[in-house]
Design a protein around this motif. Structure first.
Motif, PDB file in Angstrom:
ATOM      1  N   UNK A 118       0.850  -1.181   0.000  1.00 55.14           N
ATOM      2  CA  UNK A 118       0.000   0.000   0.000  1.00 55.14           C
ATOM      3  C   UNK A 118       0.892   1.239   0.000  1.00 55.14           C
ATOM      4  N   UNK A 119       0.540   2.288  -0.739  1.00 55.80           N
ATOM      5  CA  UNK A 119       1.388   3.490  -0.758  1.00 55.80           C
ATOM      6  C   UNK A 119       1.272   4.353   0.499  1.00 55.80           C
ATOM      7  N   UNK A 120       0.407   3.979   1.435  1.00 54.01           N
ATOM      8  CA  UNK A 120       0.252   4.781   2.656  1.00 54.01           C
ATOM      9  C   UNK A 120       1.531   4.729   3.491  1.00 54.01           C
ATOM     10  N   UNK A 121       1.968   5.891   3.939  1.00 57.39           N
ATOM     11  CA  UNK A 121       3.205   5.959   4.721  1.00 57.39           C
ATOM     12  C   UNK A 121       3.037   6.765   6.009  1.00 57.39           C
ATOM     13  N   UNK A 122       1.863   7.288   6.255  1.00 55.45           N
ATOM     14  CA  UNK A 122       1.642   8.121   7.438  1.00 55.45           C
ATOM     15  C   UNK A 122       1.142   7.262   8.603  1.00 55.45           C
ATOM     16  N   UNK A 128       7.083   2.887  20.128  1.00 52.12           N
ATOM     17  CA  UNK A 128       7.575   1.912  19.163  1.00 52.12           C
ATOM     18  C   UNK A 128       6.739   0.644  19.155  1.00 52.12           C
ATOM     19  N   UNK A 129       6.079   0.334  20.261  1.00 55.13           N
ATOM     20  CA  UNK A 129       5.263  -0.868  20.309  1.00 55.13           C
ATOM     21  C   UNK A 129       4.032  -0.745  19.404  1.00 55.13           C
ATOM     22  N   UNK A 130       3.618   0.482  19.119  1.00 52.77           N
ATOM     23  CA  UNK A 130       2.461   0.682  18.250  1.00 52.77           C
ATOM     24  C   UNK A 130       2.780   0.404  16.783  1.00 52.77           C
ATOM     25  N   UNK A 131       4.042   0.234  16.452  1.00 48.82           N
ATOM     26  CA  UNK A 131       4.415  -0.070  15.076  1.00 48.82           C
ATOM     27  C   UNK A 131       4.252  -1.551  14.740  1.00 48.82           C
ATOM     28  N   UNK A 132       3.860  -2.363  15.717  1.00 48.69           N
ATOM     29  CA  UNK A 132       3.527  -3.756  15.444  1.00 48.69           C
ATOM     30  C   UNK A 132       2.048  -3.822  15.094  1.00 48.69           C
ATOM     31  N   UNK A 133       1.751  -4.012  13.827  1.00 48.26           N
ATOM     32  CA  UNK A 133       0.370  -4.014  13.350  1.00 48.26           C
ATOM     33  C   UNK A 133      -0.169  -5.445  13.363  1.00 48.26           C
ATOM     34  N   UNK A 134      -1.258  -5.635  14.099  1.00 44.93           N
ATOM     35  CA  UNK A 134      -1.910  -6.928  14.123  1.00 44.93           C
ATOM     36  C   UNK A 134      -2.759  -7.114  12.858  1.00 44.93           C
ATOM     37  N   UNK A 135      -3.376  -8.287  12.728  1.00 44.56           N
ATOM     38  CA  UNK A 135      -4.064  -8.621  11.483  1.00 44.56           C
ATOM     39  C   UNK A 135      -5.278  -7.735  11.233  1.00 44.56           C
ATOM     40  N   UNK A 136      -5.909  -7.218  12.300  1.00 42.65           N
ATOM     41  CA  UNK A 136      -7.046  -6.316  12.084  1.00 42.65           C
ATOM     42  C   UNK A 136      -6.589  -5.022  11.408  1.00 42.65           C
ATOM     43  N   UNK A 137      -5.468  -4.489  11.872  1.00 41.27           N
ATOM     44  CA  UNK A 137      -4.955  -3.258  11.268  1.00 41.27           C
ATOM     45  C   UNK A 137      -4.371  -3.525   9.884  1.00 41.27           C
ATOM     46  N   UNK A 138      -3.736  -4.676   9.727  1.00 44.60           N
ATOM     47  CA  UNK A 138      -3.224  -5.029   8.398  1.00 44.60           C
ATOM     48  C   UNK A 138      -4.366  -5.189   7.404  1.00 44.60           C
ATOM     49  N   UNK A 139      -5.506  -5.660   7.889  1.00 42.63           N
ATOM     50  CA  UNK A 139      -6.674  -5.789   7.004  1.00 42.63           C
ATOM     51  C   UNK A 139      -7.184  -4.400   6.594  1.00 42.63           C
ATOM     52  N   UNK A 140      -7.132  -3.436   7.488  1.00 37.39           N
ATOM     53  CA  UNK A 140      -7.567  -2.081   7.148  1.00 37.39           C
ATOM     54  C   UNK A 140      -6.692  -1.465   6.057  1.00 37.39           C
ATOM     55  N   UNK A 141      -5.419  -1.825   6.019  1.00 43.01           N
ATOM     56  CA  UNK A 141      -4.547  -1.273   4.979  1.00 43.01           C
ATOM     57  C   UNK A 141      -4.928  -1.782   3.593  1.00 43.01           C
ATOM     58  N   UNK A 142      -5.655  -2.894   3.533  1.00 42.12           N
ATOM     59  CA  UNK A 142      -6.053  -3.426   2.227  1.00 42.12           C
ATOM     60  C   UNK A 142      -6.953  -2.455   1.477  1.00 42.12           C
ATOM     61  N   UNK A 143      -7.689  -1.616   2.202  1.00 40.76           N
ATOM     62  CA  UNK A 143      -8.587  -0.659   1.542  1.00 40.76           C
ATOM     63  C   UNK A 143      -7.816   0.460   0.851  1.00 40.76           C
ATOM     64  N   UNK A 144      -6.529   0.588   1.142  1.00 42.95           N
ATOM     65  CA  UNK A 144      -5.707   1.625   0.515  1.00 42.95           C
ATOM     66  C   UNK A 144      -4.813   1.068  -0.591  1.00 42.95           C
ATOM     67  N   UNK A 145      -4.907  -0.224  -0.857  1.00 45.11           N
ATOM     68  CA  UNK A 145      -4.084  -0.824  -1.908  1.00 45.11           C
ATOM     69  C   UNK A 145      -4.653  -0.412  -3.266  1.00 45.11           C
ATOM     70  N   UNK A 146      -3.867   0.184  -4.142  1.00 47.60           N
ATOM     71  CA  UNK A 146      -4.395   0.595  -5.453  1.00 47.60           C
ATOM     72  C   UNK A 146      -4.675  -0.604  -6.342  1.00 47.60           C
ATOM     73  N   UNK A 147      -5.520  -0.375  -7.326  1.00 51.55           N
ATOM     74  CA  UNK A 147      -5.837  -1.440  -8.280  1.00 51.55           C
ATOM     75  C   UNK A 147      -4.614  -1.773  -9.113  1.00 51.55           C
TER      76      UNK A 147
END
Length: 231
Positions: A118-122, A128-147
């Protein structure tokens, strides 16, 4: 030949002069978002439905920043008398982006297309512990993946598409052959029925006119009648 004294300073001043004549362009970030290339490596999204817990991404990660937990479940037989099967069920899928070096190996080795860039970088955090993204948050990034970009018209057809097309053509040819055979059989049956229906009438027509009944009444002769006499 030895360099002329001061030539390096002259070259540096020339670069400075050329830069001074150019217009300064300031990126108005964050009010104006930058135009990123379509294949920018910002963050990794997880399409959980495609994940089979094969662990390839975790094993190939050079930083060991992918954490996966799963358990096995027994799947009952699909038909009576069949064999029960077991499948892996995903319990946890997390990526520690404080360790990730964005090499993209996990995305390349995934055989079922469960990870995407995903091109999202913000997503900077103060902890630093908040930079570990669990599967729920990783699933949310799927909505920002370009076609995905359109395929090159001059490129070869993918092997998967070619195999699927070949199988579809073979099935269509088999169905067409079955339909033609069914039509031919129906035509033959209709012709046989027509021959059977036309058989008795044809036989009667070939025999001609049936003879007259000798016991039936006959036409009167000129000499017979109430006024006629005996010859």
């Amino acid at each position: 030949m030895s360099p002329i004294p001061g030539s390096g300073l002259a070259k540096g001043l020339a670069v400075t002069l050329r830069t001074m004549t150019k217009k300064t362009v300031t990126a108005q970030y964050p009010d104006v978002q930058p135009e990123l290339p379509p294949r920018s490596r910002g963050v990794i999204g997880l399409f959980e439905e495609n994940c089979t817990v094969c662990m390839l991404c975790a094993r190939e990660c050079p930083d060991w920043c992918i954490y996966i937990d799963s358990h096995k479940e027994t799947v009952p037989a699909a038909v009576e008398g069949g064999r029960e099967r077991s499948r892996n069920v995903l319990d946890r899928f997390a990526i520690d982006f404080s360790l990730c070096m964005y090499c993209g190996i996990c995305i390349e080795v995934c055989p079922f297309d469960a990870l995407f860039w995903s091109p999202e970088f913000e997503y900077a955090e103060t902890d630093i512990h908040e930079l570990t993204h669990e599967r729920d948050k990783l699933r949310e990034w799927m909505w920002t993946v370009p076609a995905p970009p359109a395929l090159d018209p001059g490129a070869e057809e993918p092997k998967e598409v070619a195999a699927a097309r070949k199988a579809a053509d073979k099935l269509a040819a088999a169905q067409a052959a079955e339909a033609a055979a069914a039509q031919q059989t129906a035509a033959e049956q209709a012709a046989a029925q027509a021959e059977q229906a036309a058989g008795p009438s044809g036989a009667a027509g070939s025999e001609g006119t049936a003879p007259a009944d000798p016991t039936g009444p006959s036409d009167p002769t000129p000499n017979s009648g109430p006024e006629g006499g005996q010859a």
